[in-house]
Motif scaffolding. Structure first.
Motif, mmCIF file in Angstrom:
data_model
loop_
_atom_site.group_PDB
_atom_site.id
_atom_site.type_symbol
_atom_site.label_atom_id
_atom_site.label_comp_id
_atom_site.label_asym_id
_atom_site.label_seq_id
_atom_site.Cartn_x
_atom_site.Cartn_y
_atom_site.Cartn_z
ATOM 1 N N VAL A 224 0.865 -1.180 0.000
ATOM 2 C CA VAL A 224 0.000 0.000 0.000
ATOM 3 C C VAL A 224 0.899 1.227 0.000
ATOM 4 O O VAL A 224 1.882 1.302 0.746
ATOM 5 N N PHE A 225 0.590 2.164 -0.898
ATOM 6 C CA PHE A 225 1.290 3.447 -0.967
ATOM 7 C C PHE A 225 0.308 4.515 -0.504
ATOM 8 O O PHE A 225 -0.786 4.646 -1.066
ATOM 9 N N LEU A 226 0.687 5.284 0.517
ATOM 10 C CA LEU A 226 -0.206 6.257 1.123
ATOM 11 C C LEU A 226 0.440 7.633 1.141
ATOM 12 O O LEU A 226 1.539 7.808 1.677
ATOM 13 N N GLN A 227 -0.251 8.625 0.579
ATOM 14 C CA GLN A 227 0.251 9.985 0.624
ATOM 15 C C GLN A 227 0.069 10.544 2.036
ATOM 16 O O GLN A 227 -0.853 10.170 2.746
ATOM 17 N N ALA A 228 0.978 11.452 2.391
ATOM 18 C CA ALA A 228 0.945 11.993 3.752
ATOM 19 C C ALA A 228 1.134 13.496 3.735
ATOM 20 O O ALA A 228 2.030 14.006 3.060
ATOM 21 N N GLY A 229 0.265 14.181 4.482
ATOM 22 C CA GLY A 229 0.455 15.590 4.810
ATOM 23 C C GLY A 229 0.973 15.626 6.235
ATOM 24 O O GLY A 229 2.169 15.497 6.484
ATOM 25 N N VAL A 230 0.053 15.735 7.211
ATOM 26 C CA VAL A 230 0.447 15.566 8.614
ATOM 27 C C VAL A 230 0.542 14.088 8.979
ATOM 28 O O VAL A 230 1.036 13.727 10.038
ATOM 29 N N GLY A 231 0.010 13.223 8.102
ATOM 30 C CA GLY A 231 0.046 11.790 8.350
ATOM 31 C C GLY A 231 -1.218 11.228 8.946
ATOM 32 O O GLY A 231 -1.275 10.047 9.313
ATOM 33 N N ALA A 232 -2.283 12.037 9.033
ATOM 34 C CA ALA A 232 -3.521 11.581 9.672
ATOM 35 C C ALA A 232 -4.215 10.503 8.848
ATOM 36 O O ALA A 232 -4.607 9.458 9.376
ATOM 37 N N MET A 233 -4.394 10.747 7.561
ATOM 38 C CA MET A 233 -5.027 9.741 6.713
ATOM 39 C C MET A 233 -4.157 8.493 6.617
ATOM 40 O O MET A 233 -4.645 7.362 6.734
ATOM 41 N N ALA A 234 -2.857 8.698 6.394
ATOM 42 C CA ALA A 234 -1.958 7.566 6.244
ATOM 43 C C ALA A 234 -2.009 6.654 7.470
ATOM 44 O O ALA A 234 -2.108 5.432 7.352
ATOM 45 N N ALA A 235 -1.982 7.243 8.661
ATOM 46 C CA ALA A 235 -2.000 6.435 9.881
ATOM 47 C C ALA A 235 -3.373 5.816 10.120
ATOM 48 O O ALA A 235 -3.481 4.648 10.529
ATOM 49 N N GLY A 236 -4.439 6.588 9.880
ATOM 50 C CA GLY A 236 -5.778 6.055 10.093
ATOM 51 C C GLY A 236 -6.070 4.867 9.196
ATOM 52 O O GLY A 236 -6.648 3.861 9.633
ATOM 53 N N VAL A 237 -5.661 4.952 7.939
ATOM 54 C CA VAL A 237 -5.875 3.864 6.984
ATOM 55 C C VAL A 237 -4.920 2.708 7.252
ATOM 56 O O VAL A 237 -5.329 1.543 7.290
ATOM 57 N N LEU A 238 -3.645 3.012 7.465
ATOM 58 C CA LEU A 238 -2.670 1.952 7.684
ATOM 59 C C LEU A 238 -2.968 1.185 8.962
ATOM 60 O O LEU A 238 -2.784 -0.043 9.016
ATOM 61 N N GLY A 239 -3.455 1.882 9.992
ATOM 62 C CA GLY A 239 -3.777 1.192 11.238
ATOM 63 C C GLY A 239 -4.776 0.069 11.037
ATOM 64 O O GLY A 239 -4.617 -1.036 11.567
ATOM 65 N N TYR A 240 -5.813 0.347 10.242
ATOM 66 C CA TYR A 240 -6.810 -0.693 9.967
ATOM 67 C C TYR A 240 -6.208 -1.813 9.123
ATOM 68 O O TYR A 240 -6.418 -3.002 9.401
ATOM 69 N N LEU A 241 -5.448 -1.446 8.094
ATOM 70 C CA LEU A 241 -4.903 -2.457 7.188
ATOM 71 C C LEU A 241 -3.939 -3.395 7.898
ATOM 72 O O LEU A 241 -3.974 -4.613 7.674
ATOM 73 N N VAL A 242 -3.075 -2.862 8.772
ATOM 74 C CA VAL A 242 -2.133 -3.747 9.453
ATOM 75 C C VAL A 242 -2.841 -4.603 10.499
ATOM 76 O O VAL A 242 -2.398 -5.716 10.803
ATOM 77 N N ASP A 243 -3.959 -4.117 11.044
ATOM 78 C CA ASP A 243 -4.727 -4.936 11.968
ATOM 79 C C ASP A 243 -5.370 -6.109 11.238
ATOM 80 O O ASP A 243 -5.501 -7.205 11.783
ATOM 81 N N VAL A 244 -5.756 -5.890 9.995
ATOM 82 C CA VAL A 244 -6.382 -6.951 9.195
ATOM 83 C C VAL A 244 -5.337 -7.915 8.638
ATOM 84 O O VAL A 244 -5.487 -9.137 8.730
ATOM 85 N N TYR A 245 -4.266 -7.382 8.047
ATOM 86 C CA TYR A 245 -3.322 -8.220 7.312
ATOM 87 C C TYR A 245 -2.019 -8.504 8.047
ATOM 88 O O TYR A 245 -1.308 -9.461 7.701
ATOM 89 N N GLY A 246 -1.685 -7.672 9.013
ATOM 90 C CA GLY A 246 -0.393 -7.784 9.682
ATOM 91 C C GLY A 246 0.637 -6.902 9.010
ATOM 92 O O GLY A 246 0.724 -6.856 7.778
#
Length: 404
Positions: A224-246
């Motif tokens: 997954v490639f995630l764009q980041a400003g302050v990192g809010a979207m990147a962390a919010g989305v990545l947090g769910y994805l890593v909880d699902v997939y590791g």
């Protein structure tokens, strides 16, 4: 195929440990999605499979989540602003978020609230939309250089919009001071000491798009490639994805403009690192100099790499998405939305493609998820880039790729 190189810096994350965060995981993400599902007009945004591009790049699949279709607002940001405002309203009036209704609350005889925020465009539009739906007031501050079109998007929703003569981060501080003086509620997607609850809700709201993507993908992504400003979207989305997939199974990469690469610099230094100055980048939604401290620990723990790139990478992504290979869907993606596709395209055209593919862990088995976070939120600039060739690749062929 042409070969050219656009400046990109790739930093491997030596501090990766795969540790997730309960704040940004499945349970709060599913709660946010349940909230969004009950909003009038809700539907999951499309997930496009760009098999033609994937074949050219040399990977198994490239999926693009098209957030330009989100509630008619042309960007994903309302997911966070609307959710936070609803949570804030429910907390103030002791309501249950599970039974929240904008319509019912709009008609309630309650004291009017004013919501204030700083935005580069999309977040403010979402806050203005939610305030209007709730029958409340919104005051939106924007940094200098904000386009009139983005201002108009906000004022058409009934909000007051003020463009300052400061950069984004200084405008945030102005918003905080003014809101405190007037007793307004600040709805900001970054955090500071004493201000964490609302940005947490905003980030949890963003995770709705990740829940949808997981439901839409026929196979788990490898990248997954995630764009980041302050990192809010990147962390919010990545947090769910890593909880699902590791975190170990999902190669995650954050991408930023080189003139506002606070996450990249934080990744290199291992500690929160700010960027000061003008931050003049075409990626207006990513022109933020100070990382969100709530999301940073997760990005530090679970990102495999950080990328800082030239504006021409985003422009290339806009052209590639809008002018696809035969059989692939055309996606209208703005400057901030297209930068991750721009990275893949820049890799594909690079004279050292094979070494870059290896560096990013990409091969013929890779399945890549991208989020096009916005559409043509500045139509004039979109046309200048896609039609007129602004920020073209001219002169890039002799640029050297940099590895950090």
């Amino acid at each position: 195929m042409s070969r050219f190189s656009i400046p990109m810096k790739i930093a491997d994350n030596s501090r990766f440990n795969g540790e997730s965060m309960a704040l940004f995981s499945r349970e709060p993400a599913l709660q946010a999605k349940a909230f969004h599902q009950q909003l009038p007009g809700y539907q999951p945004t499309p997930l496009h499979s760009l098999s033609g591009f994937a074949n050219q790049l040399g990977v198994a699949n490239v999926w693009v989540k098209d957030e330009s279709q989100r509630f008619g607002l042309n960007a994903f940001k309302m997911l966070g602003g609307a959710y936070a405002i609803a949570r804030l309203y429910c907390e103030k009036y002791h309501l249950d978020i599970q039974h929240f209704s904008f319509e019912k609350c709009r008609n309630a005889k309650q004291e009017k609230m004013t919501f204030a925020t700083t935005t580069d465009g999309n977040h403010g539009r979402g806050v203005a939309w939610a305030a209007k739906e709730l029958g409340q007031h919104a005051v939106i501050y924007m940094p200098k250089g904000s386009s009139q079109e983005r201002v108009d998007h906000i004022t058409r929703l009934g909000a007051e919009c003020i463009v300052t003569d400061m950069n984004y981060d200084d405008t945030v501080r102005l918003t905080m001071r003014t809101a405190a003086e007037h007793g307004w509620e600040v709805v900001q997607d970054t955090a500071w000491e004493g201000y964490t609850q609302i940005p947490t809700w905003i980030m949890q709201g963003y995770a709705t798009l990740a829940v949808e993507a997981v439901e839409q993908m026929p196979q788990p992504p490898t990248h997954v490639f995630l764009q980041a400003g302050v990192g809010a979207m990147a962390a919010g989305v990545l947090g769910y994805l890593v909880d699902v997939y590791g975190a170990q199974a999902l190669h995650s990469v954050t991408v930023e403009p080189e003139r506002a690469d606070c996450i990249y610099r934080s990744g290199c230094s291992g500690t929160l690192t700010a960027v000061a100055g003008e931050m003049n980048t075409i990626m207006a939604g990513l022109a933020c100099g100070e990382p969100n401290p709530l999301g940073w620990p997760l990005l530090r723990n679970c990102s495999h790499q950080f990328i800082s790139c030239d504006d021409r990478v985003a422009a290339l992504g806009m052209r590639v998405l809008g002018n696809p290979l035969r059989g692939d869907a055309a996606i209208i993606s703005g400057e901030s939305g297209a930068v991750t596709m721009g990275v893949l395209a820049a890799v594909m055209f690079h004279p050292e493609k094979n070494s870059l593919m290896q560096r990013l862990g990409l091969n013929d088995q890779s399945r890549v998820l991208l989020i096009s976070t916005e559409g043509d939120t500045d139509v004039q600039h979109y046309r200048e880039v896609v039609w007129e060739g602004k920020h073209s690749i001219s002169g890039c062929n002799n640029q050297e790729h940099q590895n950090d």
